[in-house]
Design a protein around this motif. Structure first.
Motif, PDB file in Angstrom:
ATOM      1  N   SER A   8       0.847  -1.182   0.000  1.00 32.21           N
ATOM      2  CA  SER A   8       0.000   0.000   0.000  1.00 32.21           C
ATOM      3  C   SER A   8       0.883   1.232   0.000  1.00 32.21           C
ATOM      4  O   SER A   8       1.789   1.368   0.821  1.00 32.21           O
ATOM      5  N   ARG A  15      -2.443   4.218   6.527  1.00 33.43           N
ATOM      6  CA  ARG A  15      -2.135   2.804   6.691  1.00 33.43           C
ATOM      7  C   ARG A  15      -2.303   2.373   8.141  1.00 33.43           C
ATOM      8  O   ARG A  15      -2.762   1.272   8.433  1.00 33.43           O
ATOM      9  N   LYS A  16      -1.974   3.261   9.071  1.00 34.63           N
ATOM     10  CA  LYS A  16      -2.157   2.943  10.492  1.00 34.63           C
ATOM     11  C   LYS A  16      -3.632   2.811  10.839  1.00 34.63           C
ATOM     12  O   LYS A  16      -4.036   1.943  11.608  1.00 34.63           O
ATOM     13  N   ARG A  17      -4.470   3.682  10.238  1.00 29.58           N
ATOM     14  CA  ARG A  17      -5.922   3.624  10.506  1.00 29.58           C
ATOM     15  C   ARG A  17      -6.623   2.557   9.674  1.00 29.58           C
ATOM     16  O   ARG A  17      -7.804   2.312   9.839  1.00 29.58           O
ATOM     17  N   LYS A  18      -5.898   1.964   8.702  1.00 31.36           N
ATOM     18  CA  LYS A  18      -6.452   0.945   7.809  1.00 31.36           C
ATOM     19  C   LYS A  18      -7.613   1.487   6.997  1.00 31.36           C
ATOM     20  O   LYS A  18      -8.693   0.891   6.893  1.00 31.36           O
ATOM     21  N   ASP A 113     -10.055   2.592  15.654  1.00 35.43           N
ATOM     22  CA  ASP A 113      -9.884   2.475  14.210  1.00 35.43           C
ATOM     23  C   ASP A 113     -11.219   2.519  13.491  1.00 35.43           C
ATOM     24  O   ASP A 113     -11.337   3.111  12.420  1.00 35.43           O
ATOM     25  N   ARG A 117     -12.500   5.047  10.605  1.00 34.17           N
ATOM     26  CA  ARG A 117     -13.002   4.551   9.322  1.00 34.17           C
ATOM     27  C   ARG A 117     -14.407   5.082   9.046  1.00 34.17           C
ATOM     28  O   ARG A 117     -14.752   5.411   7.909  1.00 34.17           O
TER      29      ARG A 117
END
Length: 530
Positions: A8, A15-18, A113, A117
């Protein structure tokens, strides 16, 4: 060194939070929303040193083989008939637990997270950035929210915006993914937003702020997403009316205040015209604040006169012939004003008449937002023509009654003669057909030329666009004159918006329209039997 595949390339925070990163330059949109500096992006290719990992795997493999061999020897001495099957089942369960990913409902709503999102999903689905040709939709929310979380905690009266955004975002993601834990947390946030809003309204300094008005906008949107209205009426209509009057003309001096005013104004007149609610304030003061050169605001200018006609009819005693004729004349004048709206539109606002690959006639537009405004225009005209149809029926009944008490004889119409009622019904059917022909474009199933869109996912229409379809379609389905095929098409769209985007109001409206249509068919059967 081994090639680690294409990773990614989003920024570190995304990326940390997806969450999906748009990789915009110089900062991604998610970092702008959170008000944090974007840390940048990593390269397309990544090489890793896997030497130590391979060594650990080799050692663990050797120890596992030694243990299994000793276990098999000891197990052969005490074998039971069910031991093999139990081992196989255990291995299958272990294998399945590794391979399958947990669904959203397995995650705790306390997981930060998922809150992040939900915010990104909500802003992506319900906010559309304005440009020179399009006014956008709720695009003032991300900067307001970022400013709010950056300047205070969660106890000030102005924190109602923060709670309202969080609750609406959680409910949006919860409905889209069918996650009950997130729904529960969204309802808790909704309660906190209501309490904080009451504190803000009690403070003269906070009541007139954009953050307070935006909170009411969000709480009304929360009701529609969760499907928790009071019947079909919103709990926040009175709040809209109060704040619109309190903020006065100053709210129209900047685009953010104007956009919030337009949202609230449309919300109010949907309930007045479509649901028969009575206006609680005089709308004449609004006329001077709207821009007649803007197509959307020029259409909004027609609402007060139509509302006044509807209100005067509801309050009046049983009318005589002169009163009904005066109402018909006023209705025709309103209809002429509405028809004039289409004659003054710029070329980019005009619909295109195209054909699909199957030869089906379609109606497309320059943008979906323009198509949604046209749908509201047609729905309002259908309301007005339904009113005129009812008035002509009342006038015919009055004339028929007077014919029994006087020498006046009503004219006898032949089967081929054109009557006002015939013309009105034809107009209603034409407007309904035009809306249905534009639905494939509104749903992004076809482009502006009628060609099927090549979408990557199941459905590329954003939730804000699906939300804009609801009320016009509900009115056409419940009170218009659609054919059976059109009824099925409209019902399918409402259920599609409700299931794909999780806007539960769409499902509520679909069920309510079916109930109304069922009552209408029952009345027709009773009249025919008599």
């Amino acid at each position: 060194m081994v090639y680690g595949g294409k990773p990614s390339t989003g920024c570190y925070l995304c990326r940390k939070r997806k969450i999906k990163c748009d990789e915009a330059q110089p900062e991604c949109r998610n970092c702008i929303i959170y008000g944090r500096p974007c840390p940048g992006y990593r390269p397309d290719a990544v090489f890793r040193n896997e030497t130590r990992k391979i060594e650990r795997l080799v050692k663990s493999g050797n120890s596992a083989s030694n243990n299994s061999s000793s276990g098999s020897n000891s197990g052969s001495q005490g074998h039971t008939p069910g031991s093999d099957s139990s081992v196989i089942v255990a291995r299958r369960r272990h294998h399945g637990s590794i391979q399958s990913k947990p669904t959203l409902t397995l995650y705790s709503p306390a997981d930060a997270d998922w809150e992040q999102r939900a915010l990104c999903y909500f802003f992506d689905q319900f906010t559309i950035q304005a440009d020179e040709e399009d006014g956008g939709h709720l695009d003032y929310l991300p900067p307001l929210y970022a400013r709010e979380i950056g300047r205070q905690g969660g106890n000030a009266p102005s924190s109602c915006l923060r709670w309202a955004v969080d609750a609406t975002a959680l409910m949006t993601l919860a409905n889209a993914k069918n996650a009950s834990p997130l729904m529960n947390k969204a309802r808790l946030g909704y309660g906190k937003a209501l309490r904080s809003l009451q504190e803000a309204l009690a403070s003269p300094a906070h009541a007139v702020k954009d953050e307070t008005f935006a909170s009411v906008v969000l709480l009304s949107l929360y009701e529609d997403i969760s499907g928790e209205r009071n019947g079909l009426f919103s709990s926040h209509t009175a709040g809209f009316e109060f704040l619109m009057k309190l903020r006065g003309e100053g709210q129209m001096d900047h685009r953010r205040g104007r956009d919030m005013f337009n949202f609230a104004y449309t919300h109010l007149y949907v309930e007045i015209l479509a649901l028969g609610d009575k206006p609680r304030f005089d709308g004449d003061w609004v006329v001077g604040m709207l821009d007649s050169n803007n197509p959307v605001e020029r259409l909004m200018l027609t609402a007060p006169s139509i509302s006044q006609l509807f209100t005067s009819m509801r309050r009046a005693p049983p009318p005589d012939q002169a009163t009904v004729e005066a109402w018909i004349a006023a209705g025709l004048e309103c209809d002429a004003e509405l028809a004039q709206w289409t004659q003054t539109l710029p070329d980019r606002w005009l619909p295109l008449f195209v054909y699909s690959d199957q030869g089906e006639p379609l109606m497309t537009y320059n943008r979906i937002s323009i198509a949604l405004v046209w749908n509201y225009y047609r729905a309002v005209r259908v309301m007005l023509h339904q009113l005129l149809l009812s008035l002509h029926g009342s006038l015919a009944a009055i004339r028929m009654q007077s014919s029994f008490t006087s020498t006046f004889k009503p004219p006898i119409t032949q089967p081929g003669d054109s009557t006002p009622e015939t013309s009105i019904r034809a107009t209603i059917r034409e407007l309904t057909t035009e809306v249905c022909r534009g639905l494939p474009f509104c749903l992004s199933d076809v482009d502006s030329l009628g060609r099927p869109t090549k979408t990557v996912g199941e459905w590329q229409t954003r939730a804000a666009q699906g939300y804009g379809l609801l009320w016009p379609l509900w009115y056409l389905l419940s009170c218009g004159m659609p054919t059976l095929a059109q009824v099925e098409q409209i019902r399918t769209v409402l259920y599609r918006v409700g299931s794909k985007h999780g806007i539960k109001l769409a499902l509520v409206l679909a069920r309510e329209a079916e109930r109304i249509r069922g009552e209408q068919h029952t009345e027709v059967r009773v009249v025919n039997s008599v």
